[in-house]
Design a protein around this motif. Structure first.
Motif, short mmCIF file in Angstrom:
data_model
loop_
_atom_site.label_atom_id
_atom_site.label_comp_id
_atom_site.label_asym_id
_atom_site.label_seq_id
_atom_site.Cartn_x
_atom_site.Cartn_y
_atom_site.Cartn_z
N LYS A 10 58.01 19.71 53.03
CA LYS A 10 58.67 20.80 53.74
C LYS A 10 60.12 20.91 53.29
O LYS A 10 60.72 19.93 52.81
CB LYS A 10 58.62 20.55 55.25
CG LYS A 10 57.24 20.70 55.84
CD LYS A 10 57.26 20.51 57.34
CE LYS A 10 55.87 20.73 57.92
NZ LYS A 10 55.85 20.55 59.37
N PRO A 69 51.43 16.32 58.28
CA PRO A 69 51.99 17.56 58.82
C PRO A 69 53.42 17.42 59.34
O PRO A 69 54.09 18.42 59.56
CB PRO A 69 51.02 17.95 59.94
CG PRO A 69 50.13 16.79 60.17
CD PRO A 69 50.23 15.88 58.99
N SER A 73 53.77 20.50 54.05
CA SER A 73 53.02 21.72 54.36
C SER A 73 51.93 21.86 53.30
O SER A 73 51.98 21.22 52.25
CB SER A 73 53.94 22.94 54.37
OG SER A 73 54.61 23.09 53.15
#
Length: 79
Positions: A10, A69, A73
């Motif tokens: 991310k 998570p 992503s």
């Protein structure tokens, strides 16, 4: 059905492997590479023939094993 899962860190999560690749590219003379983010691609060959069900299975696999998570992503594509 074949699916591809692309997993990436991310935004805002440090990527030491990507930084090492960026540095190595500079050392090899590739100038102007301002950043590198590294990820992984996983190809799944599922027995399921229904596209929606196969995608749902892949999503469950990502949430439980293939991706973290909290820091990663992912997106799923049909192969």
């Amino acid at each position: 059905m074949k699916l591809r899962v692309f997993v990436t860190l991310k935004a805002g999560v440090l990527d030491p492997q990507g930084e090492a690749v960026r540095h190595a590219l500079g050392a090899l003379g590739f100038e102007g590479v301002n950043g590198v983010r590294q990820g992984k691609m996983i190809e799944l060959d599922l027995a399921e023939t229904d596209a929606d069900k196969a995608r749902a299975q892949a999503h469950d696999m990502c949430e439980k094993l293939l991706a973290n998570p909290v820091i990663e992503s992912y997106h799923i594509e049909q192969a």
